[in-house]
Design an enzyme around this catalytic site. Structure first.
Site, PDB file in Angstrom:
ATOM      1  N   GLU A 133       2.313 -10.914  -5.324  1.00 49.99           N
ATOM      2  CA  GLU A 133       2.147  -9.696  -4.743  1.00 49.99           C
ATOM      3  C   GLU A 133       1.615  -9.039  -5.377  1.00 49.99           C
ATOM      4  OE1 GLU A 133       4.422  -9.528  -2.638  1.00 49.99           O
ATOM      5  OE2 GLU A 133       5.334 -11.008  -2.501  1.00 49.99           O
TER       6      GLU A 133
ATOM      7  N   CYS B 147       2.013  -0.995  -6.814  1.00 47.35           N
ATOM      8  CA  CYS B 147       1.322  -0.841  -5.944  1.00 47.35           C
ATOM      9  C   CYS B 147       1.252  -1.091  -5.218  1.00 47.35           C
ATOM     10  CB  CYS B 147       2.557  -2.844  -6.102  1.00 47.35           C
ATOM     11  SG  CYS B 147       3.537  -2.851  -5.930  1.00 47.35           S
TER      12      CYS B 147
END
Length: 462
Positions: free
Chosen positions: A207, A241
């Site tokens: 990720e 993110c």
């Protein structure tokens, strides 16, 4: 660390298929732990950041953790069921099945920006799938790590081992022969993690991140867009993110965009960067990095507009107000690097084709945000662009959906978790073909010069 890994491996071998009751018990224990330690977790995280709103941590980390655990508990029974698959008639009588099986010992590397949710999110999925877990926590959040360690030691002492340490420890952690390794962090470190895992043929879920675009169409209402966009950019001071990284804006809407952004930031944070609801940058290294981006853009004659007109920053507290950057050159760091902070570059466009083309010329992002009421444009953008996940007429919220997988694509990551996707990530779908006393295979065994074999083969190939 190797001894701890071997111990978990041995424990798993002794009980390789935990029951539904055991898995539910682990998830309930995690939920109890998070509830019991929630105040300490929020306080510790504020210490690590220098300042982070307790309410923001409850909203962005504690709430989705508890929601996710509840979702896992409600659905893990269905996910665990052995599923029937079709058998071609030429193999009758027989049955085909898929049996979800725990992988073993799972490694999870947790970043500093959301150290609670990005530890508990993969952890709950790994537990639901029946695995043992080793958690590597970030060296930049020592106070939070201490609380997480205490929580897991009390509520899940047999299932989880917590590891702390710097990059050297992380490298050693990545080199362990895990049955699956999940990493959340930067693309550069992700490459190193994947390289270390490859030595053991360990499958990885990465990720990462990247530059998540915001495409504002000409038919979008900026009064409606701005609170949704600005929430995504100012949550955790942009250290997310999936935070909106840059904006593609119709050229004629620039002045209104700036005005609306200032007004909305003032409503969100009446005291500007001094507001207790506004988070600090995690450390001086990250703060200096963001300052260098702004300095470079300013030297390149870009227009920089602070949404806090009185205090654009508080250096002593590492607080930086959201900065709109207009007309920065494309070779500047704010266009080349993931920003991970409250800086928002704006690219002006005249035609939607120009905007879509620009998105497609960039590395595939973790998230894409489109603001437009047009279902035709929505469909067009969905079909013509790639991203790990998408929000239409909102930002960030797709990550909080328990029944949607979360993951990147290409440079923004590989694999996914959340909800059932997490259970599948940390399980092996074992294929089972089962026969009884009679087997139709007897008709195709050698020798092949039999007449009956020729008839069967011709029938199968017809």
């Amino acid at each position: 660390m190797k001894q701890q890994f071997d111990s978990l491996k041995q424990q798993f071998t002794q009980s390789p298929y935990p029951s539904l009751a055991q898995r539910t018990q682990w998830l309930q224990a995690l939920e109890k732990g998070v509830r019991h330690y929630s105040d300490k977790l929020c306080q510790a995280l504020s210490i690590d950041f220098g300042h982070r709103s307790i309410d923001e941590t409850r909203l962005l980390e504690i709430m989705p953790t508890l929601s996710g655990i509840d979702y896992q508990i409600k659905h893990v029974k269905r996910w665990m069921k052995v599923k029937n698959r079709q058998v071609h008639y030429s193999y009758w009588p027989a049955s085909n099945q898929l049996m979800p099986q725990p992988l073993g010992v799972v490694g999870i590397i947790v970043p500093w920006n959301y150290p609670i949710y990005l530890a508990t999110g993969p952890l709950m999925a790994a537990l639901a799938a029946g695995n043992k877990v080793m958690l590597k926590l970030s060296e930049y959040t020592p106070a939070t790590n201490s609380v997480i360690n205490a929580m897991l030691s009390e509520f899940l002492p047999e299932q989880v081992i917590v590891i702390e340490g710097d990059a050297e420890v992380a490298a050693e952690f990545s080199s362990l022969a895990f049955d699956h390794l999940l990493f959340t962090g930067s693309s550069n470190i992700g490459r190193k993690v994947m390289q270390a895992a490859a030595a053991n043929l360990t499958p990885v879920t990465l990720e990462l991140g990247g530059k998540s675009p915001v495409l504002i169409a000409k038919d979008a209402n900026l009064a409606s867009v701005m609170p949704r966009l600005l929430f995504g950019k100012t949550a955790n001071a942009g250290q997310t993110c999936v935070a909106p990284d840059y904006v593609l804006l119709p050229r004629e809407q620039l002045d209104l965009f700036i005005k609306t952004a200032k007004q909305r930031f003032k409503r969100f944070y009446p005291a500007g960067v001094q507001s207790t609801d506004y988070s600090a940058i995690i450390n001086q290294q990250q703060f200096s990095r963001l300052q260098s981006y702004l300095a470079e853009a300013e030297q390149a004659q870009a227009q920089i507009i602070s949404l806090d007109e009185q205090h654009w920053q508080q250096s002593s507290q590492r607080k930086l107000a959201p900065q709109l950057v207009i007309n920065a050159p494309l070779d500047a760091a704010i266009w080349q690097q993931e920003i991970f902070g409250p800086i928002l570059p704006i690219m002006l466009y005249d035609d939607i084709e120009q905007a879509i083309s620009f998105i497609n010329q960039q590395p595939r992002p973790l998230a894409l945000y489109l603001f437009s009421p047009s279902t035709e444009l929505q469909q067009q953008v969905m079909q013509r662009t790639h991203a790990g996940g998408v929000c239409i007429n909102d930002s960030l919220m797709h990550v909080a959906q328990d029944d949607l997988p979360f993951g990147g694509i290409g440079p923004s990551g590989m694999g996914a978790y959340h909800g059932e996707a997490g259970f599948l990530t940390f399980s092996h779908q074992k294929a089972i073909h089962k026969k009884g006393r009679f087997s139709s295979g007897r008709f195709i065994y050698p020798p092949f010069n039999r007449t009956f074999f020729r008839l069967i083969l011709n029938w199968l190939l017809r």
